[in-house]
Structures are given as structure tokens and as C-alpha cells.
Design a protein around this motif. Sequence first.
Motif, PDB file in Angstrom:
ATOM      1  N   PRO A 146       0.803  -1.237   0.000  1.00 38.97           N
ATOM      2  CA  PRO A 146       0.000   0.000   0.000  1.00 38.97           C
ATOM      3  C   PRO A 146       0.832   1.281   0.000  1.00 38.97           C
ATOM      4  N   THR A 147       2.125   1.142   0.156  1.00 41.44           N
ATOM      5  CA  THR A 147       2.959   2.364   0.184  1.00 41.44           C
ATOM      6  C   THR A 147       4.125   2.210  -0.769  1.00 41.44           C
ATOM      7  N   ILE A 148       4.658   3.366  -1.215  1.00 43.06           N
ATOM      8  CA  ILE A 148       5.918   3.328  -1.971  1.00 43.06           C
ATOM      9  C   ILE A 148       6.835   4.424  -1.433  1.00 43.06           C
ATOM     10  N   LEU A 149       8.107   4.218  -1.647  1.00 43.65           N
ATOM     11  CA  LEU A 149       9.122   5.159  -1.181  1.00 43.65           C
ATOM     12  C   LEU A 149       9.157   6.378  -2.095  1.00 43.65           C
ATOM     13  N   GLY A 150       9.115   7.551  -1.512  1.00 46.40           N
ATOM     14  CA  GLY A 150       9.275   8.780  -2.284  1.00 46.40           C
ATOM     15  C   GLY A 150      10.706   9.280  -2.249  1.00 46.40           C
ATOM     16  N   GLN A 151      10.888  10.559  -2.540  1.00 43.55           N
ATOM     17  CA  GLN A 151      12.236  11.157  -2.577  1.00 43.55           C
ATOM     18  C   GLN A 151      12.988  10.833  -1.296  1.00 43.55           C
ATOM     19  N   ASN A 152      14.233  10.484  -1.453  1.00 50.61           N
ATOM     20  CA  ASN A 152      15.047  10.199  -0.262  1.00 50.61           C
ATOM     21  C   ASN A 152      16.479  10.583  -0.513  1.00 50.61           C
ATOM     22  N   GLN A 153      17.157  10.963   0.540  1.00 51.67           N
ATOM     23  CA  GLN A 153      18.571  11.320   0.466  1.00 51.67           C
ATOM     24  C   GLN A 153      19.180  11.111   1.834  1.00 51.67           C
TER      25      GLN A 153
ATOM     26  N   MET B 184      18.329   3.414  -3.550  1.00 50.70           N
ATOM     27  CA  MET B 184      18.235   3.190  -2.103  1.00 50.70           C
ATOM     28  C   MET B 184      16.899   2.556  -1.707  1.00 50.70           C
ATOM     29  N   GLU B 185      16.236   1.926  -2.690  1.00 57.04           N
ATOM     30  CA  GLU B 185      14.963   1.259  -2.367  1.00 57.04           C
ATOM     31  C   GLU B 185      15.188   0.137  -1.357  1.00 57.04           C
ATOM     32  N   ASP B 186      16.213  -0.696  -1.616  1.00 59.04           N
ATOM     33  CA  ASP B 186      16.411  -1.888  -0.770  1.00 59.04           C
ATOM     34  C   ASP B 186      16.630  -1.545   0.691  1.00 59.04           C
ATOM     35  N   VAL B 187      17.434  -0.521   0.943  1.00 56.06           N
ATOM     36  CA  VAL B 187      17.703  -0.235   2.360  1.00 56.06           C
ATOM     37  C   VAL B 187      16.431   0.235   3.065  1.00 56.06           C
ATOM     38  N   HIS B 188      15.576   0.963   2.336  1.00 55.64           N
ATOM     39  CA  HIS B 188      14.339   1.419   2.963  1.00 55.64           C
ATOM     40  C   HIS B 188      13.318   0.275   3.083  1.00 55.64           C
ATOM     41  N   TYR B 189      13.223  -0.520   2.042  1.00 48.14           N
ATOM     42  CA  TYR B 189      12.198  -1.581   2.056  1.00 48.14           C
ATOM     43  C   TYR B 189      12.606  -2.774   2.912  1.00 48.14           C
ATOM     44  N   ASN B 190      13.901  -3.179   2.813  1.00 48.07           N
ATOM     45  CA  ASN B 190      14.323  -4.443   3.456  1.00 48.07           C
ATOM     46  C   ASN B 190      15.451  -4.284   4.461  1.00 48.07           C
ATOM     47  N   GLY B 191      16.031  -3.121   4.498  1.00 50.46           N
ATOM     48  CA  GLY B 191      17.178  -2.971   5.393  1.00 50.46           C
ATOM     49  C   GLY B 191      18.476  -3.505   4.812  1.00 50.46           C
ATOM     50  N   SER B 192      18.528  -3.801   3.526  1.00 52.27           N
ATOM     51  CA  SER B 192      19.804  -4.234   2.936  1.00 52.27           C
ATOM     52  C   SER B 192      20.690  -3.015   2.725  1.00 52.27           C
TER      53      SER B 192
END
Length: 298
Positions: A2-9, A42-50
Motif C-alpha cells: 500500500p505504500t511506496i518510497l518517495g524522494q530520499n537522500q 536506495m529502495e532496498d535499504v528502505h524496504y528491506n534494510g539491505s
Amino acid sequence: MPTILGQNQYGKAENRVVTITRDGATHHIKDLNVSVALSGDMEDVHYNGSNANVLPTDTTKNTVFAFAKEHGIESAEQFGIHLARHFVTSQEPIHRARIRIEEYAWERIETPGEAKHSFVRKGQETRLTQLTYDGESWEVLSGLKDLTVLNSTDSEFWGYVKDRYTTLKETHDRILATSVSSRWRFNWTDDAQEMPDWEASYARVKQHMLRAFAETYSLSLQQTLYQMGSRVIEECAEIDEIRFSLPNSHHFLVDLEPFGLKNDNEVYFASDRPYGLIEATVLRDGCEPRIPVDLTNL
Ligand SMILES: O=c1[nH]c(=O)c2[nH]c(=O)[nH]c2[nH]1
């Protein structure tokens, strides 16, 4: 999902890097506050912590200090360009680097002598005064705050008490920096006395304070404080008492050995807290102390 990652830095913000370059007895200072913000895959670190794509923020900090040594700081723009290019070109997952830099401007303290390693921060101080009158007598306290000064050499600190909690290393060449807060009391108390020239007096106090700071070969900030105070009392007959509150603005030499670089007293980390706080009053002999101990209440 239900969610997706937006802008991140991400990155290390506010790296306080100070460099001293030496041209014989003439030193040059650069004083920057550098913030690094990186973006990319940086999707993986936010989604899975990799953390597989994550260059640690600690590394971005080290890079700032190492680049100060390797490339020097010619200008904030030049320095920022080097850094941004490095992060984007050396790390495949990083697609964008934003470097923000604040630069603090310093000017030289002019003294009659040869030494050229003393600086005062531009923008300079806030001038203060407090007048009290009870119908008979006056008390005039004047002063200043936020007069930031730095000596890039002629400062040592050693021979101090060592107990089981002491880890500080003795030093025979350190940066001495402080932001002067001071109040001084005039001996003009009565309308029958000739009034001091307030403007000329202020200029004289400030000049002697700065010169004493620049000219003192310092073994401690306490010693420098006393020299500054006694110079003012000796040179300004209208003043009987002066009090200082001097934060010791620590500049730590950055260890660049892990990157195969030698730090020959060039690159420093300017720490803002905690800080030593050195406070004392200097009196004309025979005069009573009247300036309150805590200058923040003035
Ligand atoms: O000039 C200094 N005075 C001190 O009392 C002190 N204590 C300390 O840790 N560093 C310094 N520097």
C-alpha cells in the motif's frame, strides 16, 4: 504494497572542517560547514534494510576531511564540486550528490609584530552596555559578546593534573579559539567627574583585547584571559574591572592515517560542544569587584 518510497537522500550534515595553510609565519584559514546529501538506488535499504548500496554517512564525513588534505580548500565551490563528483562517479548506486557549504569568513588581527597567525571572525561582535543610576551615583558596565578569535599557533597545553579519568594528550602546538564575552566597569560614577569618551573607549578596549589575544604565547586559555584583562586595565585608565567568559572552542586534529595521509597540523575538526568554559575577573589593584559572576544575567 500500500505504500511506496518517495524522494530520499542521506549523508553526513554539518561537517565542521577548518584548514590552516602555512606560508612561513603567515597562515591562511578556511572554515567550512559541509553537508552531504546522496541519492540513488536506495529502495532496498528502505524496504528491506539491505545496506548493500549504502556508503556509510561516516565515510562521507571522512571523505570531507580527507579531501581537505588531498585537494585543499581553494573555494567552497571548488571543494563542493570535487566532493559531489567523487560520490557520483565512484559509487555506482549513487546518482546524485548535493553538497551544501557554509563558509565562515575570518580577517587577520593586525598587530605591530611579525606574526600572522591570528584571526577574528567577520561579522564580529555585539556591543553591550548597562547603566544604573540611583539619583546620586552611576554604574556603567559595557561589554561585548560573540567576538570570535583564533590563533593557529603559539598555543600549548601540558603539565596539567592527570587522574584515572584523564585521557587528554599534552600538546605543544594547538589551535586556540574562543568567542569572547566580556563586561567592563567604568570608574566614572559621578556627574561631577569628566565623562569618558564612550566611543573611543570601546574602540580602545577592543583593540587591546584583540592584540593581547594575538600577541600572547599561550600555555592555557586562562593565561590568555588574564593577559587580555590586564592589558585592558593597563591601557584604559577609565576602567577598573573587566570580566570574561571564554568558551574554549576545541579544534581537533583529524586522524588521516587510515587514508594514508599525513596531517601536518593542516586539517581540523571544529567541535561546538561540549566546550571548556574559562571565566575570570581582572581588577585594578585596590578596586572592589562589582561585575556579576554570571554574565548571561547581564
Ligand atoms: O587552555 C586550556 N585550559 C584548560 O583548563 C583546559 N582543559 C582542557 O581539557 N583543555 C584546556 N585548555
